[in-house]
Enzyme design. Structure first.
Site, PDB file in Angstrom:
ATOM      1  N   GLY A   1      -1.585  -3.689   8.040  1.00 52.86           N
ATOM      2  CA  GLY A   1      -2.122  -4.922   8.604  1.00 52.86           C
ATOM      3  C   GLY A   1      -1.048  -5.769   9.259  1.00 52.86           C
ATOM      4  O   GLY A   1      -1.251  -6.314  10.350  1.00 52.86           O
ATOM      5  N   GLU A   2       0.109  -5.873   8.617  1.00 45.11           N
ATOM      6  CA  GLU A   2       1.214  -6.645   9.188  1.00 45.11           C
ATOM      7  C   GLU A   2       1.790  -5.948  10.424  1.00 45.11           C
ATOM      8  O   GLU A   2       2.222  -6.615  11.371  1.00 45.11           O
ATOM      9  CB  GLU A   2       2.306  -6.862   8.146  1.00 45.11           C
ATOM     10  CG  GLU A   2       1.898  -7.786   7.004  1.00 45.11           C
ATOM     11  CD  GLU A   2       0.891  -7.154   6.073  1.00 45.11           C
ATOM     12  OE1 GLU A   2      -0.103  -7.847   5.718  1.00 45.11           O
ATOM     13  OE2 GLU A   2       1.054  -5.959   5.708  1.00 45.11           O
ATOM     14  N   PHE A   3       1.778  -4.618  10.407  1.00 40.67           N
ATOM     15  CA  PHE A   3       2.198  -3.884  11.605  1.00 40.67           C
ATOM     16  C   PHE A   3       1.317  -4.261  12.793  1.00 40.67           C
ATOM     17  O   PHE A   3       1.815  -4.561  13.892  1.00 40.67           O
ATOM     18  CB  PHE A   3       2.120  -2.374  11.368  1.00 40.67           C
ATOM     19  CG  PHE A   3       2.136  -1.569  12.637  1.00 40.67           C
ATOM     20  CD1 PHE A   3       3.317  -1.327  13.315  1.00 40.67           C
ATOM     21  CD2 PHE A   3       0.957  -1.064  13.169  1.00 40.67           C
ATOM     22  CE1 PHE A   3       3.333  -0.601  14.509  1.00 40.67           C
ATOM     23  CE2 PHE A   3       0.948  -0.334  14.345  1.00 40.67           C
ATOM     24  CZ  PHE A   3       2.142  -0.104  15.016  1.00 40.67           C
TER      25      PHE A   3
END
Length: 412
Positions: A58-60
């Site tokens: 998700g952070e990627f």
């Protein structure tokens, strides 16, 4: 470095190795970290390195617009991408937008120093969170400019508690924190963290990109012809306990369902199928030459990577997780300007609270509320008004990527 933290790091590393034979994720982390030094040799000494760290997938996705914009604006840089979680690394280990993709090392001094000696980043960028004290301290010692992007802070976080002073000091190690909203900036200022700038959330830029590049899904396109479609993304059993009885007992004939469960292991898929009383098919069983079997009213998405494109076919969307720890990614659905429904656990997500505030997203607690919302947004007039509200919100929020990039590397 805090001695207690150093001891905890040693204990955590020992525990990871202890459980690895019985825990797949722990095993993947250990094996992946062993490969990191060799992978870092893929970086060359003649070009600078910008290092992006994402905790997980998700952070990627949140940081991807910034990585790609950096590559386009400054091709002289090599891009190093690291992950903490196997759920990010195993999916994106071959991401073409980075020169090298690795696991983050354990947060022990020897591992951190070896990593930085090999990577030699000119700039380090952490996406949203994942604060590793030893790494951040070593980056500061080496005077490597370090930034935090798309961050959001809440008063209940450890930084701001009476016993969280040591953790709060980590935030002073960043050259600048780029936060999503004014509330985060105010909270940080109240606690003495002053190098803060409100730039918004790069996820808005990312979901706009995804929507523009959405794939055609022939199965879903066929199901949607002449029907109103509820697209359910990242559902858990708690979500399905509300959705499936409505679908079985109340949904009109022109109503169809596309269900993309969060977990697609066989046991869960069979549980869903046993709970559906109307004709359904798994996406993997679809034969485009034959088309959908007659009477099909539900498609179960039993693979990853398509959900963001599936939402484009929806009349409405339901995003799962809101009856568990937290609702999943609502922006992937909202970007299409359709009504988005979810369970009540939304407090961690500013964008979800804002969708609710603007009457573009809606909390529901039970089947009766689901039925009411679907009935309300069967009105073309209601849907058009909602789409206008949502488009206005996205227009306000997009642009974080450009704002951050220009601030980190201003034009000469």
């Amino acid at each position: 470095m805090n001695p207690l933290y150093s001891f905890a790091g040693i204990a955590a590393s020992a525990l990871l190795h202890l459980v690895a034979p019985f825990h797949r994720k722990a095993r993947l982390i250990i094996e992946g970290r062993r490969e990191t030094p060799q992978r870092l040799k893929g970086l060359t000494a003649d070009r600078p390195v910008v290092w992006f760290h994402a905790s997980s997938l998700g952070e990627f996705e949140q940081g991807r617009p910034l990585m790609e914009a950096w590559r386009k604006a400054h091709p002289e840089y090599q891009i190093l991408l690291s992950f903490f979680s196997p759920s990010g690394y195993e999916v994106r280990r071959d991401y073409a937008g980075a020169d090298v993709v690795v696991y983050l090392p354990s947060d022990r001094s020897s591992s951190v120093r070896r990593f930085l000696d090999l990577a030699h980043p000119a700039v380090a960028i952490f996406i949203k969170y994942d604060f590793w004290p030893t790494m951040l301290s070593e980056l500061a010692t080496r005077s490597i400019p370090t930034y935090l992007v798309s961050a959001i802070f809440r008063p209940d976080q450890l930084f701001f508690r009476s016993y969280g002073g040591w953790y709060l000091r980590l935030l002073h190690l960043f050259r600048r924190l780029y936060v999503q909203d004014e509330a985060s900036r105010t909270l940080l200022l109240e606690h003495g963290v002053e190098s803060v700038k409100v730039t918004g959330d790069t996820r808005f830029d990312r979901v706009e990109e995804i929507a523009r590049a959405a794939k055609d899904i022939p199965t879903v396109a066929e199901l949607s012809r002449g029907r109103r479609l509820l697209v359910v993304g990242s559902s858990w059993p708690e979500d399905e306990a509300i959705l499936l009885p409505y679908f079985n007992e109340e949904a009109p004939e022109d109503f169809a369902l596309v269900l993309a469960p969060h977990e697609i292991h066989e046991e869960h898929l069979r549980a869903i199928e046993s709970g559906i009383k109307r004709p359904s098919i798994r996406l993997s069983e679809y034969d485009e030459a034959k088309g959908l079997p007659e009477g099909t009213a539900c498609i179960i998405i039993d693979c990853f990577g398509l959900l963001s494109s599936v939402y484009r076919y929806g009349t409405w969307a339901y995003v799962g997780g809101g009856f568990g720890k937290s609702v999943h990614n609502t922006l992937e659905a909202a970007v299409y300007g359709i009504p988005v429904f979810f369970g009540p656990e939304i407090h961690k997500h500013r964008e979800v609270r804002e969708l609710v505030k603007r009457s573009s997203g809606f909390i529901l607690h039970d089947r009766a509320e689901l039925s009411q919302l679907l009935q309300r947004f069967s009105s073309e007039e209601e849907c058009k008004a909602l789409e206008a509200r949502t488009r206005a919100y996205f227009s306000e929020e997009c642009g974080a990527t450009a704002a951050i990039l220009s601030d980190i590397l201003p034009s000469e």
